[in-house]
Design an enzyme around this catalytic site. Structure first.
Site, PDB file in Angstrom:
ATOM      1  CE  LYS A 182      11.729  -3.060  -4.984  1.00 14.54           C
ATOM      2  NZ  LYS A 182      12.464  -4.179  -5.608  1.00 14.54           N
TER       3      LYS A 182
ATOM      4  CE  LYS B 269      14.023 -11.672  -8.835  1.00 12.73           C
ATOM      5  NZ  LYS B 269      14.745 -11.178  -7.681  1.00 12.73           N
TER       6      LYS B 269
ATOM      7  CD  GLU C 131      17.278 -13.506  -6.702  1.00 16.55           C
ATOM      8  OE1 GLU C 131      16.728 -13.967  -5.694  1.00 16.55           O
ATOM      9  OE2 GLU C 131      16.962 -12.416  -7.193  1.00 16.55           O
TER      10      GLU C 131
ATOM     11  CD  GLU D 105      10.182 -11.913  -7.807  1.00 17.88           C
ATOM     12  OE1 GLU D 105       9.489 -11.382  -6.932  1.00 17.88           O
ATOM     13  OE2 GLU D 105      11.425 -11.816  -7.831  1.00 17.88           O
TER      14      GLU D 105
ATOM     15  CD1 TRP E 187      -0.137  -6.465  -2.765  1.00 14.76           C
ATOM     16  CD2 TRP E 187      -0.528  -6.968  -0.616  1.00 14.76           C
ATOM     17  NE1 TRP E 187       0.190  -7.786  -2.581  1.00 14.76           N
ATOM     18  CE2 TRP E 187      -0.034  -8.128  -1.262  1.00 14.76           C
ATOM     19  CE3 TRP E 187      -0.840  -7.063   0.723  1.00 14.76           C
ATOM     20  CZ2 TRP E 187       0.160  -9.330  -0.616  1.00 14.76           C
ATOM     21  CZ3 TRP E 187      -0.653  -8.275   1.382  1.00 14.76           C
ATOM     22  CH2 TRP E 187      -0.149  -9.394   0.711  1.00 14.76           C
TER      23      TRP E 187
ATOM     24  CG  ASN F  84       1.383   0.907   4.259  1.00 15.74           C
ATOM     25  OD1 ASN F  84       1.160  -0.288   4.174  1.00 15.74           O
ATOM     26  ND2 ASN F  84       2.598   1.412   4.178  1.00 15.74           N
ATOM     27  N   GLY F  85      -1.015  -0.796   6.426  1.00 13.46           N
ATOM     28  CA  GLY F  85      -0.718  -1.598   7.613  1.00 13.46           C
ATOM     29  C   GLY F  85      -1.898  -2.485   7.955  1.00 13.46           C
TER      30      GLY F  85
ATOM     31  NE  ARG G 194       4.688   1.812  -0.107  1.00 11.63           N
ATOM     32  CZ  ARG G 194       5.660   1.550   0.730  1.00 11.63           C
ATOM     33  NH1 ARG G 194       6.913   1.679   0.355  1.00 11.63           N
ATOM     34  NH2 ARG G 194       5.408   1.155   1.955  1.00 11.63           N
TER      35      ARG G 194
ATOM     36  CG  HIS H  59      19.471 -37.152  -3.213  1.00  8.77           C
ATOM     37  ND1 HIS H  59      19.818 -38.443  -2.892  1.00  8.77           N
ATOM     38  CD2 HIS H  59      20.632 -36.480  -3.399  1.00  8.77           C
ATOM     39  CE1 HIS H  59      21.143 -38.542  -2.880  1.00  8.77           C
ATOM     40  NE2 HIS H  59      21.656 -37.374  -3.182  1.00  8.77           N
TER      41      HIS H  59
ATOM     42  CB  CYS I  40      -0.936   0.096   1.188  1.00  7.98           C
ATOM     43  SG  CYS I  40      -2.088  -1.255   1.291  1.00  7.98           S
TER      44      CYS I  40
HETATM   45  C1  F6R Z   1      12.003 -10.714  -4.959  1.00  7.41           C
HETATM   46  C2  F6R Z   1      11.984  -9.660  -3.965  1.00  7.41           C
HETATM   47  C3  F6R Z   1      11.560 -10.018  -2.590  1.00  7.41           C
HETATM   48  C4  F6R Z   1      12.338  -9.174  -1.567  1.00  7.41           C
HETATM   49  C5  F6R Z   1      11.812  -9.428  -0.156  1.00  7.41           C
HETATM   50  C6  F6R Z   1      12.580  -8.627   0.876  1.00  7.41           C
HETATM   51  O1  F6R Z   1      12.457 -10.234  -6.194  1.00  7.41           O
HETATM   52  O2  F6R Z   1      12.276  -8.527  -4.239  1.00  7.41           O
HETATM   53  O3  F6R Z   1      11.711 -11.373  -2.329  1.00  7.41           O
HETATM   54  O4  F6R Z   1      13.685  -9.499  -1.650  1.00  7.41           O
HETATM   55  O5  F6R Z   1      10.462  -9.088  -0.083  1.00  7.41           O
HETATM   56  O6  F6R Z   1      12.519  -7.274   0.603  1.00  7.41           O
HETATM   57  P1  F6R Z   1      13.529  -6.249   1.238  1.00  7.41           P
HETATM   58  O7  F6R Z   1      14.875  -6.536   0.664  1.00  7.41           O
HETATM   59  O8  F6R Z   1      13.017  -4.897   0.875  1.00  7.41           O
HETATM   60  O9  F6R Z   1      13.515  -6.501   2.721  1.00  7.41           O
END
Ligand code: F6R
Length: 616
Positions: A611, A493, A489, A496, A74, A100-101, A27, A512, A2
């Site tokens: 984000k 990527k 990772e 997501e 969100w 937001n929260g 966000r 395994h 949010c």
């Molecule tokens: C994936 C991604 C998330 C963040 C996670 C932590 O691409 O960006 O998995 O890495 O939500 O976010 P931060 O680093 O802001 O604590």
């Protein structure tokens, strides 16, 4: 999660609010809304969908007021509907609020308010808070005094359990906003005869670079002429005005199709920024200004605990590998969300690290607080200057990667990898690493931006590979040692941003269980660096090939794979072992980006994600 924006000033609020909101869209982006105070009433527009849908909706209104608030959502409590979108107006029509929260005790408060004849149009926890403020407002002695509005917000917040960043307007005080935070970020931009409240700086940097970062438990009362900050417990706060060091240009696409693409290509510069001024004069170790610990303090540390979430957690796994290998100090890595609740037994001389791009991730923040509560010092590796995690830690290292707007982390991740590699060097040189090995490590890291630039030149080749693999719905990513976290990772990527099922494994572990997935429809991406275990990885590739699995191999330049083993090869330049995770990550970032684009996915705003995850 949010985004909120508020405006009080000399200009019409609506266009400034919507412009700011567009920049906060990453966000949360399931619905959006705006409220502007004009002619003694709130003009409210709300719409399910992106901010663009709200802009179209808002065009049907005539917004003339100079005070307003807006929100991009969100969803937590209540589905994605116009009614659940913020802002929420109290049932007596006196107050309007964006939030937001999460209000955890909203059920009991709602019951109380229903008994007092307050009514509800939405299923949200936010509307409960709005009506609670209205209840307190109605109870305050009637007067024109500004404190009546402020006090009603403050008193309501005393009853709230949970997290909030809020901005509230009152119909009786047309040029004012009261805002507050606890656990959700909020800052105040101090402009030229105007004030802008926002969840993060990108929403206001086009109007001012002077900002006040609110702390948990603080309320700000903003009028068109001034602002004052007080805590919920009525302590006066002297505001500190900080300067944002980046400009609006850094938060724009500048010709790229997506922020993710832009941020992938910004990595050489981000990495240069992360290392600037951080190598010793003799070129054999790293140095950090913000750790607030002496070399003697570090000498007694006999264990590091790294904790964080998501992609940042992968950076912690690389930290574990590098610190254990080069400094020979044990490292434990925990998901922040698990660490907080599992009550880990800890030794005395442990130093904590939390890693967070945003510095606002609630699970990471909670882990930080838990470690501090137990009496441990906590260092933070953060990108966002002034963020809650940066402020609450005992010391730390800023990433200086610039704003990261794409939801999928790219440049922030590689800069975290660089910083943990530098930190491993720093502690290794306090132990057994020689001057010569330190010097070659430093040279290896100094070369990284150029090697990343070189790897990025393969983008057209990787795009072509992506176009052929975009049709598959399952992928394995397989890497060993420091590249196992990069396999994780790569899989994260891909899933997501393109909604493809993908899993990361240590290459040898594949036999395994995961090997059962292999057939012509499930390709594997192998990391095959030069070194001791090259032949072992080749054997794992043979096992996949024998089962008709397609293979994309990411191979160090000059290494020969058996003919026909890999269906597609992406080469990476030779590099120091400490730099290998960074260089190896670039091809999988590009691969997942181009696959997502080929599948027509909304790369910068993947479904269900946001984000900065500020709810548990
Ligand atoms: C994936 C991604 C998330 C963040 C996670 C932590 O691409 O960006 O998995 O890495 O939500 O976010 P931060 O680093 O802001 O604590």
């Amino acid at each position: 999660m949010c985004g909120i924006v508020g405006y009080v000033g000399k200009h019409k609020a609506a266009s400034i609010l919507l412009e700011g909101l567009k920049r906060l869209e990453y966000r949360g982006y399931d619905s959006a809304g705006i409220a502007v105070l004009q002619g003694g009433r709130f003009n409210v527009a709300k719409k399910v969908g992106r901010v663009e849908a709200l802009v179209r909706e808002a065009a049907k209104f005539t917004f003339t007021g100079k005070t307003g608030i807006c929100h991009t959502r969100w969803a937590t409590h209540g589905g994605v509907t116009d009614a659940n979108a913020h802002p929420h107006v109290s049932s007596d029509g006196k107050l309007v609020l964006v939030h937001n929260g999460v209000i955890e005790n909203y059920v009991s408060i709602k019951k109380f308010l229903l008994s007092k004849d307050y009514t509800f149009k939405s299923e949200t926890d936010t509307e409960v808070l709005c009506n609670l403020i209205a209840y307190h407002y109605a109870k305050e002695p009637v007067s024109d005094s500004r404190s009546r509005f402020f006090e009603s917000v403050r008193k309501a917040l005393l009853h709230i359990e949970g997290t909030y960043g809020i901005a509230v307007m009152c119909v009786d005080f047309p040029d004012e906003i009261v805002a507050a935070r606890k656990g959700s970020p909020l800052l105040l931009g101090v402009g030229d005869n105007e004030f802008i409240l926002a969840s993060d700086a990108s929403a206001l940097v086009s109007r001012t670079r002077n900002v006040v970062y609110l702390k948990d438990g603080e309320l700000v009362h903003v009028t068109k002429d001034e602002f004052s900050i007080t805590t919920v417990d009525q302590a006066e706060v002297s505001p500190v005005v900080d300067q944002i060091t980046w400009s609006i240009k850094d938060a724009e696409l500048n010709g790229y199709a997506h922020f993710m693409e832009k941020e992938i290509f910004e990595q050489p510069a981000a990495l240069e920024n992360a290392m600037r001024g951080r190598f010793s004069e003799d070129g054999s170790t790293a140095q950090f200004g913000g750790l607030n610990l002496t070399a003697a303090d570090f000498r007694v540390i006999d264990r590091y605990c790294f904790t964080s979430c998501g992609t940042a957690w992968h950076a912690c796994l690389v930290a574990e590998h590098l610190i254990e290998r080069f400094a020979r100090i044990p490292v434990e890595v925990d998901y922040a969300s698990e660490f907080r609740y599992r009550n880990a037994p800890l030794d005395r001389d442990v130093l904590f690290f939390v890693v967070s791009q945003s510095g606002e991730t609630i699970d990471t923040l909670a882990a930080l607080r838990e470690a501090k509560r137990k009496g441990y010092k906590v260092m933070a590796i953060c990108n966002v200057v002034g963020s809650t995690i940066a402020r609450e830690s005992d010391g730390g290292i800023y990433q200086h990667a610039g704003p990261e707007i794409g939801v999928a982390s790219t440049k922030a991740f590689t800069s975290q990898l660089l910083i943990v590699a530098m930190f491993a060097l720093y502690v290794a040189r306090m132990r057994d690493m020689s001057y010569a090995d330190g010097a070659s490590y430093v040279q290896g890291l100094r070369a990284v931006p150029e090697l990343v630039r070189k790897t990025l030149e393969q983008a057209p080749h990787i795009k072509e590979i992506a176009s052929r693999y975009a049709k598959y719905n399952d992928f394995l990513f397989l890497g060993r040692l420091s590249l196992f976290p990069i396999a994780l990772e790569g899989a994260l990527k891909l899933k997501e941003i393109s909604y493809i099922h993908a899993e990361g494994y240590p290459a040898a572990e594949m036999k395994h269980g995961p090997i059962a997935l292999i057939n012509e429809e499930c390709p594997s991406v192998f990391f095959v660096p030069k070194g001791d275990i090259f032949n072992k990885i080749v054997s794992s590739m043979q096992e996949i090939k024998a089962r008709k699995g397609k293979i994309i191999a990411i191979v160090t330049e000059g290494c020969e794979l058996p003919a026909g083993l890999a269906d597609d090869v992406i080469t990476i330049p030779e590099c120091h072992d400490a730099a290998l995770p960074i260089i190896s990550c670039i091809p999988v970032q590009l691969l997942s980006y181009y696959i997502a684009v080929a599948r027509g996915c909304d790369v910068d705003k993947p479904r269900n994600l946001a984000k900065s995850v500020t709810v548990e």
